[in-house]
Write a protein that holds these residues in place. Structure first.
Motif, mmCIF file in Angstrom:
data_model
loop_
_atom_site.group_PDB
_atom_site.id
_atom_site.type_symbol
_atom_site.label_atom_id
_atom_site.label_comp_id
_atom_site.label_asym_id
_atom_site.label_seq_id
_atom_site.Cartn_x
_atom_site.Cartn_y
_atom_site.Cartn_z
ATOM 1 N N LEU A 115 6.642 -31.618 15.318
ATOM 2 C CA LEU A 115 5.786 -32.713 15.775
ATOM 3 C C LEU A 115 4.494 -32.779 14.984
ATOM 4 N N ARG A 116 3.958 -31.616 14.599
ATOM 5 C CA ARG A 116 2.706 -31.591 13.846
ATOM 6 C C ARG A 116 2.907 -32.037 12.404
ATOM 7 N N ASP A 117 4.115 -31.813 11.853
ATOM 8 C CA ASP A 117 4.377 -32.095 10.443
ATOM 9 C C ASP A 117 4.851 -33.526 10.183
ATOM 10 N N ILE A 118 4.875 -34.346 11.199
ATOM 11 C CA ILE A 118 5.440 -35.689 11.046
ATOM 12 C C ILE A 118 4.621 -36.517 10.049
ATOM 13 N N SER A 119 5.328 -37.333 9.269
ATOM 14 C CA SER A 119 4.682 -38.139 8.226
ATOM 15 C C SER A 119 4.912 -39.623 8.489
ATOM 16 N N PHE A 129 -1.403 -34.791 22.751
ATOM 17 C CA PHE A 129 -0.975 -33.593 22.023
ATOM 18 C C PHE A 129 -1.929 -33.264 20.873
ATOM 19 N N SER A 130 -2.365 -34.265 20.117
ATOM 20 C CA SER A 130 -3.248 -34.013 18.971
ATOM 21 C C SER A 130 -4.625 -33.534 19.424
ATOM 22 N N GLU A 131 -5.090 -34.037 20.576
ATOM 23 C CA GLU A 131 -6.367 -33.556 21.109
ATOM 24 C C GLU A 131 -6.245 -32.116 21.585
ATOM 25 N N ARG A 132 -5.120 -31.825 22.211
ATOM 26 C CA ARG A 132 -4.907 -30.477 22.745
ATOM 27 C C ARG A 132 -4.780 -29.440 21.644
ATOM 28 N N ASP A 133 -4.016 -29.785 20.572
ATOM 29 C CA ASP A 133 -3.753 -28.828 19.495
ATOM 30 C C ASP A 133 -4.632 -29.053 18.264
ATOM 31 N N ASP A 134 -5.510 -30.050 18.330
ATOM 32 C CA ASP A 134 -6.481 -30.316 17.274
ATOM 33 C C ASP A 134 -5.825 -30.489 15.901
ATOM 34 N N PHE A 135 -4.999 -31.538 15.772
ATOM 35 C CA PHE A 135 -4.424 -31.853 14.459
ATOM 36 C C PHE A 135 -4.473 -33.361 14.261
ATOM 37 N N ASP A 136 -4.257 -33.788 13.045
ATOM 38 C CA ASP A 136 -4.369 -35.198 12.686
ATOM 39 C C ASP A 136 -3.049 -35.918 12.977
ATOM 40 N N ALA A 137 -3.087 -36.896 13.865
ATOM 41 C CA ALA A 137 -1.870 -37.634 14.241
ATOM 42 C C ALA A 137 -1.889 -39.055 13.681
#
Length: 310
Positions: free
Chosen positions: A61-65, A100-108
Motif C-alpha cells: 500500500l505504501r509503494d503504490i504509484s 492511513f497516510s496520516e497514521r503511517d506518515d507517508f506520501d499518498a
C-alpha cells in the motif's frame, strides 16, 4: 476479479478493519457506508495483491504509484464497472488512504491525485400529482389480504406524504406508534430530523395497525412481511413495480421517486427550499435542488424570495 479475502494478506484486512472501526467510532460513517467501503477496499486490495506481485501486505500500500492506480482504474473499467460506481470505489480508496497516510506518515499523492471518471447525474423523475394518487390507490389492490393492502398503502404514504426514504419508513418500530403530527427520524449518518406527519399518513398507519395480525414489542419492526418478519425493501419495490405496470408508468417510478415527488410538489406549492432541505435530511442545499424537478423560472422565484435585492 472479486473482493475475495482469499487473495488478500491478513495484515491488510486487519488494517481495513482498524480504519472502519475508527471512523465508525468517531461517527464519521454510517453502517451502510461502512459496508460499502469494506466491499470497495477489498476489491482494491485484491487487485493490488495480484498486480504488485513483488510486494506484499501493508508495504504494498505504501509503494503504490500513479501507474498502479491507472492500472486499477483501467482494470475496473475492463470489468464493466460503471463510471458512477468506479467514482464511488475511488472515493472509498482515497478516504482510506487519507487515514492511513496520516497514521503511517507517508506520501499518498499517487492515490489522492487520481481523477475520478466523469459521469452525468441523472435527475430524479417525480410523479405528477394525479399519478402519485393513482399509485396509492392501486397499491391497495395488490393483495387479497386486507392487512397487506393497508400495509402497502401506509408505507407508500409515508414515502410520498412525509418524504421518508424507504429505509427510514421500514426502520419504524412499534415504539413510534400511534403516529403523532411529528416524527423523529434517524437518517443517513445517523442524523436526526423532525418530520411533520400529515393526517393522511397517520390514518394510513392507524388502519394498518388495526388490521395487522402480528402484535409486537416496542423494539419490533412496525411493518411486517406475510410470515411475520420485518418487511423488506425488495417487497416494497416489487409491489410498486406491479403498480406501475398496471398504470402504464415508466420504470423510473420507484419507492425513491415517491420521496422525489414529495419534495417537488411541496416546492411547487410554494414551500421554502431550505425548509424542504431540512425535511428531507439533506446535508447541502445543492442536493435538495437536484431532488426537486422545478423549472428554472420557479427556482429563480424561490431564490428571489430568499435573497431579495436591496
Amino acid at each position: 476479479m472479486s473482493g475475495d479475502k482469499g487473495f488478500i494478506a491478513p495484515a491488510l484486512t486487519d488494517l481495513l478493519e482498524r480504519w472502519l472501526t475508527t471512523d465508525s467510532a468517531l461517527g464519521r460513517i454510517s453502517e451502510n457506508t461502512r459496508k460499502a467501503y469494506q466491499t470497495d477496499l477489498l476489491v482494491f486490495f485484491a487487485f493490488l495483491s495480484q498486480h504488485m506481485e513483488n510486494v506484499r501486505g501493508v508495504e504494498m500500500l505504501r509503494d503504490i504509484s500513479v501507474t498502479d492506480m491507472r492500472s486499477f482504474m483501467a482494470h475496473e473499467r475492463g470489468r464493466g464497472i460503471a463510471a458512477r460506481s468506479l467514482a464511488r470505489e475511488l472515493s472509498a480508496v482515497k478516504s482510506f488512504y487519507r487515514w492511513f497516510s496520516e497514521r503511517d506518515d507517508f506520501d499518498a499523492t499517487a492515490v489522492m491525485m487520481t481523477r475520478a471518471p466523469k459521469f452525468h447525474n441523472k435527475l430524479p423523475r417525480p410523479l405528477a400529482k394525479d399519478a402519485a394518487k393513482a399509485v396509492l390507490e392501486t397499491a391497495a389492490l395488490q393483495s387479497t389480504e386486507p392487512w397487506v393492502q393497508a400495509r402497502d398503502v401506509a408505507v407508500l404514504t409515508l414515502l410520498y406524504g412525509c418524504g421518508l426514504r424507504i429505509s427510514e419508513a421500514l426502520s419504524l418500530t412499534f415504539a413510534d406508534v400511534p403516529l403523532s403530527d411529528k416524527l423523529y427520524i434517524k437518517g443517513k449518518g445517523d442524523k436526526e430530523r423532525l418530520v411533520p406527519v400529515i393526517p393522511t399518513a397517520q390514518d394510513a398507519v392507524a388502519q394498518y395497525l388495526r388490521l395487522c395480525p402480528f402484535p409486537g414489542e416496542k423494539e419490533h419492526a412496525l411493518f411486517r412481511g406475510v410470515r411475520g418478519g420485518a418487511l423488506s425493501p425488495r417487497q416494497v419495490q416489487k409491489t410498486l413495480a406491479d403498480v406501475r405496470m398496471q398504470l402504464g408508468l415508466p420504470s423510473s417510478v420507484t419507492p425513491h421517486a415517491m420521496r422525489h415527488s414529495f419534495a417537488t410538489h411541496l416546492l411547487n406549492a410554494g414551500g421554502d427550499l431550505r425548509a424542504i432541505q431540512e425535511l428531507l435530511g439533506h446535508a447541502s442545499l445543492a442536493s435538495t435542488e437536484a431532488y426537486t424537478a422545478v423549472d428554472t423560472a420557479r427556482l429563480l422565484e424561490v431564490y428571489e424570495k430568499a435573497h431579495p435585492r436591496g
